[in-house]
Structure formats: C-alpha cells, structure tokens
Design a protein around this motif. Structure first.
Motif, PDB file in Angstrom:
ATOM      1  N   ARG A 211       0.787  -1.242  -0.123  1.00  0.00           N
ATOM      2  CA  ARG A 211      -0.112  -0.017  -0.240  1.00  0.00           C
ATOM      3  C   ARG A 211       0.844   1.127   0.151  1.00  0.00           C
ATOM      4  NH1 ARG A 211      -4.867  -0.134   4.064  1.00  0.00           N
ATOM      5  NH2 ARG A 211      -5.278  -1.709   2.741  1.00  0.00           N
ATOM      6  N   GLU A 212       1.998   1.248   0.959  1.00  0.00           N
ATOM      7  CA  GLU A 212       2.704   2.444   0.912  1.00  0.00           C
ATOM      8  C   GLU A 212       3.488   2.744  -0.553  1.00  0.00           C
ATOM      9  OE1 GLU A 212       5.494   2.328   4.079  1.00  0.00           O
ATOM     10  OE2 GLU A 212       3.883   2.499   5.740  1.00  0.00           O
ATOM     11  N   VAL A 213       3.935   1.822  -1.038  1.00  0.00           N
ATOM     12  CA  VAL A 213       4.614   1.944  -2.359  1.00  0.00           C
ATOM     13  C   VAL A 213       3.405   2.220  -3.397  1.00  0.00           C
ATOM     14  CG1 VAL A 213       5.725   1.027  -4.361  1.00  0.00           C
ATOM     15  CG2 VAL A 213       6.432   0.308  -2.003  1.00  0.00           C
ATOM     16  N   GLY A 214       2.250   2.012  -3.308  1.00  0.00           N
ATOM     17  CA  GLY A 214       0.992   2.440  -4.215  1.00  0.00           C
ATOM     18  C   GLY A 214       0.694   3.953  -3.947  1.00  0.00           C
ATOM     19  N   GLU A 215       0.776   4.233  -2.739  1.00  0.00           N
ATOM     20  CA  GLU A 215       0.663   5.683  -2.430  1.00  0.00           C
ATOM     21  C   GLU A 215       1.582   6.505  -3.277  1.00  0.00           C
ATOM     22  OE1 GLU A 215      -0.403   8.760   1.146  1.00  0.00           O
ATOM     23  OE2 GLU A 215      -0.541   6.794   1.524  1.00  0.00           O
ATOM     24  N   HIS A 216       2.755   6.145  -3.046  1.00  0.00           N
ATOM     25  CA  HIS A 216       3.799   6.823  -3.736  1.00  0.00           C
ATOM     26  C   HIS A 216       3.602   7.049  -5.174  1.00  0.00           C
ATOM     27  CE1 HIS A 216       8.033   8.387  -4.444  1.00  0.00           C
ATOM     28  NE2 HIS A 216       8.153   7.457  -5.284  1.00  0.00           N
ATOM     29  N   LEU A 217       3.267   5.907  -6.007  1.00  0.00           N
ATOM     30  CA  LEU A 217       2.933   5.993  -7.284  1.00  0.00           C
ATOM     31  C   LEU A 217       1.803   6.730  -7.472  1.00  0.00           C
ATOM     32  CD1 LEU A 217       3.057   4.798 -10.247  1.00  0.00           C
ATOM     33  CD2 LEU A 217       1.528   2.809  -9.316  1.00  0.00           C
ATOM     34  N   VAL A 218       0.633   6.879  -6.748  1.00  0.00           N
ATOM     35  CA  VAL A 218      -0.444   7.735  -6.904  1.00  0.00           C
ATOM     36  C   VAL A 218      -0.011   9.321  -6.904  1.00  0.00           C
ATOM     37  CG1 VAL A 218      -2.626   8.491  -5.846  1.00  0.00           C
ATOM     38  CG2 VAL A 218      -2.128   5.932  -6.258  1.00  0.00           C
ATOM     39  N   ARG A 219       1.106   9.553  -5.964  1.00  0.00           N
ATOM     40  CA  ARG A 219       1.463  10.935  -5.589  1.00  0.00           C
ATOM     41  C   ARG A 219       2.591  11.087  -6.649  1.00  0.00           C
ATOM     42  NH1 ARG A 219      -0.390  13.138  -0.967  1.00  0.00           N
ATOM     43  NH2 ARG A 219      -1.131  11.786   0.698  1.00  0.00           N
ATOM     44  N   HIS A 220       3.020  10.464  -7.423  1.00  0.00           N
ATOM     45  CA  HIS A 220       4.394  10.936  -8.128  1.00  0.00           C
ATOM     46  C   HIS A 220       3.781  11.820  -9.417  1.00  0.00           C
ATOM     47  CE1 HIS A 220       7.787  10.145 -10.472  1.00  0.00           C
ATOM     48  NE2 HIS A 220       8.209   9.366  -9.818  1.00  0.00           N
ATOM     49  N   PRO A 221       4.799  12.912  -9.513  1.00  0.00           N
ATOM     50  CA  PRO A 221       4.505  13.893 -10.208  1.00  0.00           C
ATOM     51  C   PRO A 221       4.280  13.445 -11.824  1.00  0.00           C
ATOM     52  CG  PRO A 221       6.735  14.117  -9.383  1.00  0.00           C
ATOM     53  CD  PRO A 221       5.644  13.026  -8.574  1.00  0.00           C
ATOM     54  N   GLY A 222       5.088  12.271 -12.104  1.00  0.00           N
ATOM     55  CA  GLY A 222       5.062  11.964 -13.559  1.00  0.00           C
ATOM     56  C   GLY A 222       3.965  11.213 -13.729  1.00  0.00           C
ATOM     57  N   ILE A 223       2.810  10.882 -12.994  1.00  0.00           N
ATOM     58  CA  ILE A 223       1.626  10.163 -13.210  1.00  0.00           C
ATOM     59  C   ILE A 223       0.661  11.327 -13.813  1.00  0.00           C
ATOM     60  CG2 ILE A 223      -0.244   8.970 -12.408  1.00  0.00           C
ATOM     61  CD1 ILE A 223       2.233   7.331 -13.118  1.00  0.00           C
ATOM     62  N   ASP A 224      -0.131  11.082 -14.932  1.00  0.00           N
ATOM     63  CA  ASP A 224      -1.109  11.891 -15.492  1.00  0.00           C
ATOM     64  C   ASP A 224      -2.543  11.518 -14.767  1.00  0.00           C
ATOM     65  OD1 ASP A 224       0.381  13.708 -16.788  1.00  0.00           O
ATOM     66  OD2 ASP A 224       0.853  11.966 -18.246  1.00  0.00           O
ATOM     67  N   LYS A 225      -2.618  10.230 -14.823  1.00  0.00           N
ATOM     68  CA  LYS A 225      -4.079   9.479 -14.459  1.00  0.00           C
ATOM     69  C   LYS A 225      -3.806   8.292 -13.643  1.00  0.00           C
ATOM     70  CE  LYS A 225      -8.068   6.801 -16.333  1.00  0.00           C
ATOM     71  NZ  LYS A 225      -9.026   7.511 -15.354  1.00  0.00           N
ATOM     72  N   VAL A 226      -4.730   8.285 -12.670  1.00  0.00           N
ATOM     73  CA  VAL A 226      -4.697   7.095 -11.797  1.00  0.00           C
ATOM     74  C   VAL A 226      -6.006   6.166 -12.199  1.00  0.00           C
ATOM     75  CG1 VAL A 226      -4.883   6.129  -9.486  1.00  0.00           C
ATOM     76  CG2 VAL A 226      -3.332   8.017 -10.083  1.00  0.00           C
ATOM     77  N   ALA A 227      -5.999   4.855 -12.504  1.00  0.00           N
ATOM     78  CA  ALA A 227      -7.076   4.090 -12.495  1.00  0.00           C
ATOM     79  C   ALA A 227      -7.087   3.014 -11.482  1.00  0.00           C
ATOM     80  CB  ALA A 227      -7.102   3.133 -13.844  1.00  0.00           C
ATOM     81  N   PHE A 228      -8.167   2.909 -10.505  1.00  0.00           N
ATOM     82  CA  PHE A 228      -8.133   2.063  -9.436  1.00  0.00           C
ATOM     83  C   PHE A 228      -9.102   1.275  -9.210  1.00  0.00           C
ATOM     84  CE2 PHE A 228      -9.212   1.795  -4.754  1.00  0.00           C
ATOM     85  CZ  PHE A 228      -8.208   1.116  -4.269  1.00  0.00           C
ATOM     86  N   THR A 229      -9.120   0.173  -8.845  1.00  0.00           N
ATOM     87  CA  THR A 229     -10.214  -0.771  -8.251  1.00  0.00           C
ATOM     88  C   THR A 229      -9.757  -1.312  -6.973  1.00  0.00           C
ATOM     89  OG1 THR A 229     -10.798  -1.383 -10.549  1.00  0.00           O
ATOM     90  CG2 THR A 229     -11.579  -2.763  -8.899  1.00  0.00           C
ATOM     91  N   GLY A 230     -10.675  -1.194  -6.180  1.00  0.00           N
ATOM     92  CA  GLY A 230     -10.554  -1.521  -4.838  1.00  0.00           C
ATOM     93  C   GLY A 230     -11.675  -0.991  -3.639  1.00  0.00           C
ATOM     94  N   SER A 231     -11.116  -0.867  -2.438  1.00  0.00           N
ATOM     95  CA  SER A 231     -12.108  -0.504  -1.541  1.00  0.00           C
ATOM     96  C   SER A 231     -12.345   0.948  -1.441  1.00  0.00           C
ATOM     97  CB  SER A 231     -11.491  -0.895   0.008  1.00  0.00           C
ATOM     98  OG  SER A 231     -10.256   0.044   0.229  1.00  0.00           O
ATOM     99  N   THR A 232     -13.514   1.140  -1.089  1.00  0.00           N
ATOM    100  CA  THR A 232     -13.983   2.662  -0.976  1.00  0.00           C
ATOM    101  C   THR A 232     -13.062   3.528  -0.220  1.00  0.00           C
ATOM    102  OG1 THR A 232     -16.268   2.100  -1.661  1.00  0.00           O
ATOM    103  CG2 THR A 232     -15.934   4.194  -0.390  1.00  0.00           C
ATOM    104  N   ALA A 233     -12.695   3.011   0.833  1.00  0.00           N
ATOM    105  CA  ALA A 233     -11.738   3.585   1.902  1.00  0.00           C
ATOM    106  C   ALA A 233     -10.654   4.045   1.202  1.00  0.00           C
ATOM    107  CB  ALA A 233     -11.515   2.828   3.067  1.00  0.00           C
TER     108      ALA A 233
END
Length: 484
Positions: A211-233
C-alpha cells in the motif's frame, strides 16, 4: 516447476529490483508458501515512472496511428487466448478462486474485454470535424491522457488489469501497473505476453508492491491519471490526492448490492441466480448481491429455498472442478468475515445455514462456511457494510416501492438484480434503483457497455466507448473563419 521470480518488469525489460525485499505468495487452501517474488520499492516505482514518462514524451507508441496500436493489441489478444488456462491456474494458486470461476470469470472475461475494446477502437472517433457556429469547421481530437498508474485489487487481478491497460494502450498511453501483493504471479505472465506481442520498451511496467509504495505511485508527479479498483476507503484517499494535484482519476470501488425477488419470480431459477450473483468468487466480488429482498408474504419461502441452495454448495479445494466456494484470500479476510457473522448475530439476525467455524471436512485453509442470515433489518451493519465473503442477508419488504427504497438505502450503488416473471415490471424496477449496472433475471457484464457505480461505488466508467474515452483528453482545433 518453481513459480519464484527474481526480477521486476520495468520499462519493458526484466531488471533486478532495487532492494532485496520479497513478497511471499501463500496458498489460501494449504496455508503454505507457493512462490516468492521481489517486492517493489519506491525506487522501483521511480524507475518505472521514468521509463513510462520517457516513452510517452519521446517514444513511438503515442505517435503511432490508432490502427498501428490496434494491430499490436490484436497480436496480444491472440497470445492471451492461447495461455488462458495457465493464467487461470496461476490465479487459483495465488488467491484461492475456485477453478470453475477462474475459467469463467477470472480469465476468459479479460480476453473478451480485449476483443471488445479492439472492436470499439476500430470505430472510435479519434478525430472528427464539426461544423463551427462561426462559419469554420472545428477539428475535435481524442489524444492520450499520458502516463497511467493502474492499480488492481487481488480478487479479480487480470479482469481489473485488462480493463485498464488495454484501453490505455489503445489510446496511446504508457502504463505502470502495481499489482496487489497477494496476487503478483499472473502479472508476470501478462508481462511476457506484452513483450511477445511487440509492445515497445518503456510503454508498460509491472511492479508488485504494498500500500505505501502504491501511494507513492499515486502521488508521483510523473503520473497523469490513476485508474484504481479496490475498497471505497482506499478510493477516497486516492481521489483526494488526485484532486489536490488535478490528476485524472477513475475509481471502481465497493458495493452492497441488492437482489429483489418479486412474488411472481420462478423461485428455483432465482435461487440459482442468487447463488452466483451473491457468492461468485467465494463472495469476494464488488458486484456481489448480498442483500436479498423478499416480500413479507413470500419471505419464509425465499429463506428456506436460499438456505437449502447455499447449504448444498461444495466448499473446499479450489482446484477441484466441483468446488463452488473456495477459501478467503488471506487469514485477515477469514477473520474479518467471521467477525461480521458474530456482528450479525449480536444485532439480532438469525443464522439459517452456515455460521462461524470451519466447513465440515476441512482442517486447514482460510475457509468460511457459506452463511445465510434471516431476520435482517436493512439498518444492521451486515446489511450496510461490505463484508466481501460468502454471507447473504435476507431482508423483508412490504411492496415493490418499499423494495426499491430498501435497495437504494445504501451508501453504495454498483450493481443489482430483480427477479420476476414480468420483464416489463423488472425493467421498471431497474430504472428506479440507483446502481450503475443492473440485471433482470440475470446479472452479467457486457463489455460493449459502461460499467461503474453511483454514490460511494466510484467515479468514472470502464468498458464500452466510455471506458476507452477515460484514457483520452479532448482537444478542439479551430480554423480560420473564411473571409466574407
């Protein structure tokens, strides 16, 4: 044959991981380690995003014509079709899905997605000319959104990876996939198929991590879009991060869907349908319809028939073709579902089949007895919270309007069904329930049509032209107005 892996797939190449950290893949059936793979780190994510960023900003993939990208994905589709049995076995091994469902929903369905997206891409309006109100035509283009972070869950790993990566690639995006730590094995086979299909270097990276590495990916400035499937939380957190950064996001989240049984329904057919819609993948499905709504006058009949049907389901070894209910993915999930069974009893609901404890004949594995509760009020936690296990709650309604009210009395709005002998009456109910997908006397997904949820079940849609459009940006190009 060992399923262990030593490398990560970054930038289209197999490379040594940045750290020596390892993910142990544990069989939910035997509770034994079946494979070890590298655990991706922040440094690995940085390398993957850098490769994807370079491939998008400077590489050939976004600059190919749609037809050229379609040709590569056509090759990928053929390769995928030839390895579906192997892919299904990997998913059963790593997360305990019954092989019957693995060979129905876990793998053929992703291949059907690929074929559906190919058909959509061939007819998609990548660029169109519109008449302008000022007298000159306007060119409207669909261009790739950029570098995509695709984050699938463990319950249907290939289904949710393919729903993101294929439309992203067809649109011209580059992608970093972060599989769930419980289910990394299938993603390795996927990477091999992408290389064999001719996807250029840098276009796809796959980095299993927590999860922590996943959050780093989400926050990464090089990412333009996030597509996620998972829990509502988790979706709320990802959505808040993307909102702060004005980053494009699509979220396919949880559900607490209702199956409405009208009095004129064929009860035998209905019970078979509910066993599938409520307990598919051992109840570990976001679309699972776990609230069963029956009229007060027909309530006892529905409870009796449902309890008998569920009690007769075979629980056990997921590689046994006759198994209908396999183990939970992890010990924590077994504990979670067991706790909800205790909560339901404490709230005053009655267990009519199943309940706490291991299923008969099993002494190991993370199993739960398939459970049906009667006497459930829709305000109870077992009726409002997503349990994600083989637990069904039967709730009484007064009339059809009351059934619709109860179905809509939820934070979620992902799926649902109505069971009736009158198709038109069923369609009328379907139009009133606030859910993104709905079935009359059936539940399925048509990959030519949008899939997603209302309310806390998510933002955006997958599948259909709408799902492909999620990976594009709209550009309007104006031309000079002709001189008068």
């Amino acid at each position: 044959m060992s399923l262990d892996r030593k490398e990560l797939f970054i930038g289209g190449e197999w490379v040594a991981p940045a750290t020596g950290d390892v993910l142990e893949v544990v069989s939910p059936h035997t509770e034994e380690v079946v494979a070890r793979v590298p655990e991706g780190s922040v440094a690995d994510i940085d390398a993957a995003v850098a490769a994807a960023r370079h491939a998008f900003d400077h590489g050939p993939w976004p600059r190919m014509t749609p037809a050229e990208r379609i040709a590569v994905i056509e090759t990928f589709s053929g390769l995928y079709a030839a390895r579906m049995g192997e892919m299904a076995d990997l998913i059963t091994t790593e997360m305990g899905c019954p092989t019957s469902f693995a060979n129905l929903g876990q793998v053929p369905a992703p291949w059907m997605q690929i074929e559906a997206f190919l058909g959509i891409a061939r007819e998609f309006d990548w660029e169109a000319e519109r008449p302008g109100v000022l007298g000159a035509p306007v060119v409207v283009r669909r261009e790739p959104v950029g570098v995509v972070a695709a984050i699938p869950p463990w319950n249907v790993p290939q289904f949710t990876i393919i729903s993101k990566i294929v439309p992203a690639l067809l649109a011209g995006c580059t992608v970093v996939v972060k599989p769930a730590p419980e289910t990394p094995l299938d993603s390795y086979l996927l990477a091999e198929l992408l290389v064999e299909a001719g996807v250029p270097q840098g276009v796809v990276s796959i980095v299993p991590a927590g999860r922590e590495v996943g959050e780093h990916l989400v926050r990464h400035p090089g990412i333009d879009k996030v597509a996620f499937t998972g829990s509502t939380a988790a979706g709320r957190l990802i959505g808040s991060i993307c909102g702060e950064q004005l980053k494009r996001v699509s979220l396919e989240l949880g559900g607490k869907s209702a199956a409405i049984v009208l009095d004129d329904a064929d009860l035998a057919h209905t019970i078979e349908g509910i066993k599938f819609t409520g307990l598919m993948n051992s109840g570990q499905a976001c679309v699972a319809q776990t609230r069963i709504l029956a009229s007060r006058k027909n309530y006892d009949n529905v409870v009796e028939a449902l309890a008998a049907g569920v009690a007769g389901m075979k629980v056990g070894d997921p590689f046994d073709a006759a198994t209908e209910i396999g183990p939970m993915v992890a010990k924590r999930q077994q504990d979670r579902v067991s706790e909800y069974i205790r909560i339901g009893q404490a709230e005053g609901a009655t267990v009519v089949t199943g309940g706490e404890g291991m299923p008969e004949g099993l002494d190991r594995g993370w199993y739960i007895r398939p459970t049906v509760f009667a006497g459930v009020d829709n305000a109870m936690r077992i009726a409002q919270e997503e349990i994600f296990g083989p637990v069904l709650s039967v709730i009484a309604y007064d009339d059809v309007d009351d059934a619709v009210r109860i179905a809509n009395d939820s934070d979620y709005g992902l799926a649902g069904t109505v069971w009736t002998g009158d198709k038109e009456a069923g369609l009328d109910v379907a139009r009133q329930v606030r859910a993104g997908t709905y079935g009359v006397n059936t539940y399925t997904m048509d990959f030519s049509s949008p899939f997603g949820g209302f309310k806390a079940s998510g933002i955006g849609r997958e599948f259909g032209p709408e799902g492909l459009a999620q990976y594009t940006e709209l550009k309007s190009i104006y031309t000079e107005v002709p001189a008068m």
